[in-house]
Write a protein that holds these residues in place. Structure first.
Motif, mmCIF file in Angstrom:
data_model
loop_
_atom_site.group_PDB
_atom_site.id
_atom_site.type_symbol
_atom_site.label_atom_id
_atom_site.label_comp_id
_atom_site.label_asym_id
_atom_site.label_seq_id
_atom_site.Cartn_x
_atom_site.Cartn_y
_atom_site.Cartn_z
ATOM 1 N N ASN A 15 0.841 -1.185 0.000
ATOM 2 C CA ASN A 15 0.000 0.000 0.000
ATOM 3 C C ASN A 15 0.877 1.235 0.000
ATOM 4 N N ASN A 83 2.044 4.531 -7.353
ATOM 5 C CA ASN A 83 1.042 4.495 -6.282
ATOM 6 C C ASN A 83 0.697 5.903 -5.790
ATOM 7 N N VAL A 100 -10.887 10.579 -9.397
ATOM 8 C CA VAL A 100 -10.135 10.312 -8.169
ATOM 9 C C VAL A 100 -10.565 8.983 -7.568
ATOM 10 N N GLU A 101 -11.858 8.712 -7.591
ATOM 11 C CA GLU A 101 -12.377 7.465 -7.028
ATOM 12 C C GLU A 101 -11.815 6.256 -7.779
ATOM 13 N N LYS A 104 -8.127 5.794 -6.920
ATOM 14 C CA LYS A 104 -7.942 5.232 -5.578
ATOM 15 C C LYS A 104 -8.296 3.747 -5.545
ATOM 16 N N GLU A 105 -9.332 3.379 -6.289
ATOM 17 C CA GLU A 105 -9.700 1.960 -6.374
ATOM 18 C C GLU A 105 -8.571 1.134 -6.976
ATOM 19 N N ILE A 108 -4.016 4.079 -6.227
ATOM 20 C CA ILE A 108 -3.266 5.320 -6.408
ATOM 21 C C ILE A 108 -3.684 6.346 -5.357
ATOM 22 N N GLU A 109 -2.733 6.835 -4.601
ATOM 23 C CA GLU A 109 -2.981 7.963 -3.700
ATOM 24 C C GLU A 109 -2.948 9.241 -4.534
ATOM 25 N N VAL A 110 -4.022 10.013 -4.492
ATOM 26 C CA VAL A 110 -4.126 11.222 -5.308
ATOM 27 C C VAL A 110 -4.033 12.444 -4.406
#
Length: 288
Positions: A15, A83, A100-101, A104-105, A108-110
């Protein structure tokens, strides 16, 4: 595309964490922020270069793959196994890298900078310090902020004993039918004010937006900032203003009262201190 996403999800075993940041930066101002704090070994790729990278950052920048001149494709992006994503907010749209959703799924940290939607230089400082925390480079980030503050204070010190009447400024970005301009709700307006100018579009609620030639004529600015970037060169923008624009007869145009500033120097990044100096030096010439 589905195969690439599935492969990405399979090989992403860790993660997002500060010890394992694998970043893609999709704006010049975030790229330069990250390079300035020393995060070059954690950047997998970049995109959206507006103009020249700062000379002192060029060697670092040249070692990092450039994914595209504009928005990278999803295939280009996910092939790097990132990531972390930062840059222009417009990158996180269905037509670009996805919402963004969705990002993240896919692990990827945005993180988008606050200063993109702000007129406060303090928010740029906060963004730099935020990156310092994310990339475990806090001390480096503090030094970058310290140097920026010192540079801006030098400009303020030079201007403090000057004529208190600010010079009227028209900041022209592009377009002909109606001018695309620097408005009152972004970092560009703040930079003009610190440099000793008064933006004739300061009362608008946008950072960059559509103005009118009638407003420019009515205000009769004493100096014109011309932003240099894109497919239309600075020289061609000047040629249009002098020969074909509705404001060709203004004194500022006829007397070549132009101040050139590259786009990256009026974007919310580490170059704003130098950008303020460029504008200030140009305006001081008008006061002589």
């Amino acid at each position: 595309m589905k195969k690439i996403l599935l492969l990405f999800l399979l090989i992403t075993t860790l993660n997002f964490s500060k010890e394992n940041v694998r970043a893609v930066s999709t704006s010049q101002f975030t790229t330069e922020m990250l390079l300035a704090i020393g995060a070059e070994n954690q950047i997998l790729g970049t995109a959206y270069l507006d103009d020249e990278i700062l000379p002192e950052l060029r060697e670092k920048y040249n070692k990092i793959p450039v994914l595209s001149k504009g928005a990278p494709t999803k295939e280009q992006f996910y092939s790097l196994n990132p990531n972390f994503l930062t840059g222009w907010k417009s990158i996180a749209t269905p037509k670009n890298l996805g919402t963004v959703e969705e990002l993240k799924e896919n692990g990827i940290e945005v993180v988008f900078t606050k200063s993109q939607d702000s007129s406060k230089i303090e928010d740029i400082y906060s963004d730099i310090l935020m990156f310092g925390d994310i990339f475990n480079l806090k001390d480096n980030a503090k030094n970058v902020v310290k140097n920026m503050k010192e540079d801006i204070n030098k400009v303020k010190e030079k201007n403090k004993n000057k004529n208190k009447n600010n010079i009227k400024v028209f900041a022209y970005d592009s377009q002909e039918s109606a001018p695309f301009v620097v408005g009152g709700n972004g970092i560009g307006n703040t930079m003009i004010e610190i440099a000793g100018g008064e933006n004739i579009f300061k009362d608008t609620n946008f950072s960059f937006g559509i103005g009118t030639w009638e407003k420019v004529l009515d205000e009769n600015p004493e100096a014109i900032i011309v932003i240099d970037y894109g497919s239309v060169s600075y020289e061609n923008k000047i040629k249009y203003l002098k020969n074909n624009s509705p404001i060709s007869q203004l004194e500022a145009v006829k007397k070549n009262k132009f101040i050139r500033i590259p786009l990256s120097y009026i974007s919310p990044g580490i170059k704003v201190s130098k950008g303020i100096e460029i504008i200030s030096n140009g305006l001081r010439e008008e006061k002589k």
